[in-house]
Design an enzyme around this catalytic site. Structure first.
Site, PDB file in Angstrom:
ATOM      1  N   ALA A   1       0.132  -5.419  -7.384  1.00 60.64           N
ATOM      2  CA  ALA A   1       0.309  -5.855  -8.768  1.00 60.64           C
ATOM      3  C   ALA A   1       1.377  -6.941  -8.859  1.00 60.64           C
ATOM      4  O   ALA A   1       1.204  -7.936  -9.580  1.00 60.64           O
ATOM      5  CB  ALA A   1       0.675  -4.674  -9.654  1.00 60.64           C
ATOM      6  N   ALA A   2       2.480  -6.763  -8.135  1.00 60.53           N
ATOM      7  CA  ALA A   2       3.556  -7.751  -8.182  1.00 60.53           C
ATOM      8  C   ALA A   2       3.100  -9.097  -7.623  1.00 60.53           C
ATOM      9  O   ALA A   2       3.424 -10.159  -8.181  1.00 60.53           O
ATOM     10  CB  ALA A   2       4.765  -7.243  -7.400  1.00 60.53           C
TER      11      ALA A   2
ATOM     12  N   ASP B   1       0.082  -0.630 -13.490  1.00 64.92           N
ATOM     13  CA  ASP B   1       0.867  -1.371 -12.501  1.00 64.92           C
ATOM     14  C   ASP B   1       1.124  -2.809 -12.943  1.00 64.92           C
ATOM     15  O   ASP B   1       2.250  -3.310 -12.870  1.00 64.92           O
ATOM     16  CB  ASP B   1       0.142  -1.378 -11.152  1.00 64.92           C
ATOM     17  CG  ASP B   1       0.200  -0.041 -10.447  1.00 64.92           C
ATOM     18  OD1 ASP B   1       0.401   0.979 -11.127  1.00 64.92           O
ATOM     19  OD2 ASP B   1       0.013  -0.009  -9.222  1.00 64.92           O
TER      20      ASP B   1
ATOM     21  N   GLY C   1       0.784  -1.231   0.000  1.00 60.98           N
ATOM     22  CA  GLY C   1       0.000   0.000   0.000  1.00 60.98           C
ATOM     23  C   GLY C   1       0.811   1.274   0.000  1.00 60.98           C
ATOM     24  O   GLY C   1       0.283   2.348   0.271  1.00 60.98           O
ATOM     25  N   ALA C   2       2.108   1.185  -0.337  1.00 62.04           N
ATOM     26  CA  ALA C   2       2.990   2.348  -0.229  1.00 62.04           C
ATOM     27  C   ALA C   2       3.258   3.026  -1.562  1.00 62.04           C
ATOM     28  O   ALA C   2       4.068   3.934  -1.640  1.00 62.04           O
ATOM     29  CB  ALA C   2       4.323   1.934   0.406  1.00 62.04           C
ATOM     30  N   GLY C   3       2.606   2.577  -2.638  1.00 65.13           N
ATOM     31  CA  GLY C   3       2.794   3.209  -3.935  1.00 65.13           C
ATOM     32  C   GLY C   3       3.856   2.565  -4.791  1.00 65.13           C
ATOM     33  O   GLY C   3       4.230   3.114  -5.824  1.00 65.13           O
ATOM     34  N   LEU C   4       4.357   1.399  -4.398  1.00 63.62           N
ATOM     35  CA  LEU C   4       5.399   0.715  -5.158  1.00 63.62           C
ATOM     36  C   LEU C   4       4.882  -0.519  -5.893  1.00 63.62           C
ATOM     37  O   LEU C   4       5.673  -1.350  -6.341  1.00 63.62           O
ATOM     38  CB  LEU C   4       6.565   0.322  -4.238  1.00 63.62           C
ATOM     39  CG  LEU C   4       7.299   1.471  -3.547  1.00 63.62           C
ATOM     40  CD1 LEU C   4       8.463   0.944  -2.729  1.00 63.62           C
ATOM     41  CD2 LEU C   4       7.783   2.508  -4.551  1.00 63.62           C
ATOM     42  N   GLY C   5       3.569  -0.645  -6.019  1.00 60.25           N
ATOM     43  CA  GLY C   5       3.012  -1.722  -6.831  1.00 60.25           C
ATOM     44  C   GLY C   5       3.073  -3.095  -6.205  1.00 60.25           C
ATOM     45  O   GLY C   5       3.176  -4.107  -6.911  1.00 60.25           O
ATOM     46  N   SER C   6       2.982  -3.169  -4.874  1.00 57.97           N
ATOM     47  CA  SER C   6       3.080  -4.472  -4.209  1.00 57.97           C
ATOM     48  C   SER C   6       1.945  -5.412  -4.623  1.00 57.97           C
ATOM     49  O   SER C   6       2.166  -6.599  -4.885  1.00 57.97           O
ATOM     50  CB  SER C   6       3.075  -4.292  -2.693  1.00 57.97           C
ATOM     51  OG  SER C   6       1.885  -3.643  -2.269  1.00 57.97           O
TER      52      SER C   6
END
Length: 338
Positions: free
Chosen positions: A121-122, A164, A114-119
Site C-alpha cells: 500500500a505504501a 491499508d 509481505g510482513a503485514g506492515l502495509g508495504s
C-alpha cells in the site's frame, strides 16, 4: 524528478474481517516507502527496487511486466512487487490522461514486503503521488487513496480492502468500514513490533478465511465477532484525549481487545507458530496486549508496551528476526522533493 513517501501501518484490530464489510482500525507507523519518479521521453518503464526484501533488482519494460528479474526470493514476492508498481503507473497515467507516459522509477523501503506492515500500500500510494505530480496532475490525499485502492483491488483479484491504502495516504489512526473511511483522533500508542523474517501469502490466507466463512456458520460469526471488537475499540479511542499520554486503564482495555482479536484470527487459521510464540513472549513480558498484524501466516506482530520489557523479550525469542518500536505517524503521503 519527483520523490514521494508514504507510511506503513499496523492493524490495531480488524484484519481479514474488513474484507467482508466489518470495520477495521489501522494505524500509520513511522516506517516509510519512498518512490522516485522521473518522466521519460518514451513509453518505457524502468524500475529499480531497493530494500524490498528482494535483494534489489532493476528491470525495464514496455506494456505488461511479463519479465521477472532473477532474484533469490519467492516468485510470489517478485510478482507482487512488480504488479503493484505496474498498477500504480496505470493509475497515474489514467489520472493524467497520458496513457503512453514513461517513467524511471526507484523504489526504496524500510517496510518488510509481505510482513503485514502495509508495504505494498505504501509503495502504491507513494508511486501514484509521485507519478501524478511528475505529470503535473497532483491529486489530493483522498484521491490518491481511492486510486491506490483500485490498484490493489486489481492486483489482489478483488480481495483488497480500503484500509491499508487509506491509512497510508492519510496517516494517523483511521476507521474503515465498507466504503466509509475516516481519520480518528487518538493518542500516540506505544507500539512494539516483532518480525519473524518471513511473509505470508495474502491471497492464499484470504481465500482460506473465505472458504471457512462460507462453509461454517461459526466461522462467519467469528468474523462478525472481530467486527464487534473493532467497534468497542473505536469507542475507547474516540473517548480518549489525543493530546495526552494514554493511561494504564485505556491501554489495558485496548490490549485485552487485541488479545481477543488474535485468538479469533488464530481460530480462522491465519496465525502461525512463529507469530504465536512472539505474541506469547510479548504478553509474558508484560505487554498490555499483542496480536498478529496483516494477513498473517508469518511476518509481524504488534504489542502495546511503553516499557522496554517487550522489546527485550522479543530480542531473546528464537522466532523473532527483528524487533523495533514504532511511533504513530500522523502524516500520510508527502512530497519529499519535486
Amino acid at each position: 524528478m519527483t520523490i514521494s513517501s508514504a507510511p506503513g501501518k499496523v492493524y490495531l484490530f480488524g484484519e481479514h474481517a474488513v474484507v467482508y464489510g466489518e470495520p477495521a482500525v489501522p494505524c500509520a507507523i513511522e516506517r516509510r516507502a519512498t518512490v522516485t519518479v522521473e518522466r521519460r521521453s518514451d513509453d518505457h518503464i524502468r524500475v529499480e527496487a531497493r530494500d524490498l526484501s528482494l535483494d534489489g533488482f532493476t528491470v525495464e519494460y514496455t506494456g505488461d511486466t511479463e519479465y521477472r528479474p532473477d532474484v533469490d526470493v519467492p516468485t510470489a514476492l517478485v510478482d507482487a512487487a512488480m504488479g503493484y508498481v505496474d498498477a500504480a503507473v496505470e493509475q497515474a497515467r489514467d489520472a493524467a490522461d497520458m496513457p503512453d507516459a514513461g517513467f524511471d522509477i526507484i523504489v526504496e523501503s524500510d517496510i518488510p514486503l509481505g510482513a503485514g506492515l502495509g508495504s505494498s500500500a505504501a509503495v502504491v500510494v507513494a508511486g501514484i503521488d509521485a507519478a501524478t505530480r511528475e505529470l503535473n496532475t497532483p491529486l489530493d490525499c483522498r484521491e490518491v487513496a481511492r486510486r491506490a485502492y483500485n490498484a490493489e483491488y486489481d492486483v489482489q483479484d478483488g480481495q483488497a480492502s480500503r484500509a491499508d491504502t487509506f491509512c497510508s495516504a492519510m496517516g494517523g489512526v483511521v476507521y474503515v468500514e465498507g466504503d466509509e473511511c475516516r481519520r480518528m483522533t487518538a493518542p500516540n500508542l506505544p507500539f512494539v513490533i516483532g518480525f519473524d523474517g518471513g511473509a505470508g501469502d495474502t491471497g492464499e490466507l484470504v481465500a482460506g478465511v473465505r472458504r471457512l466463512r462460507s462453509e461454517y456458520d461459526f466461522a462467519a460469526k467469528t468474523v462478525g465477532s472481530i467486527g464487534e471488537i473493532v467497534r468497542q475499540g473505536e469507542t475507547l479511542l474516540q473517548n480518549a484525549n489525543p493530546e495526552t499520554t494514554p493511561g494504564q486503564a485505556l491501554l489495558t482495555e485496548l490490549g485485552q481487545f487485541m488479545d481477543f482479536d488474535h485468538g479469533l484470527l488464530e481460530a480462522l487459521g491465519v496465525s502461525s507458530r512463529t507469530l504465536d510464540n512472539m505474541v506469547w513472549a510479548a504478553r509474558e513480558a508484560g505487554a498490555y496486549g499483542a496480536k498478529l498484524t496483516g494477513a498473517g501466516g508469518g511476518g509481524c506482530i504488534v504489542a502495546l508496551d511503553e516499557t522496554p520489557e517487550t522489546e527485550t523479550a522479543l530480542e531473546y525469542t528464537a522466532e523473532c528476526h527483528d524487533v523495533f518500536r514504532a511511533e504513530l505517524d500522523r502524516i500520510g503521503v508527502r512530497v519529499e522533493e519535486s
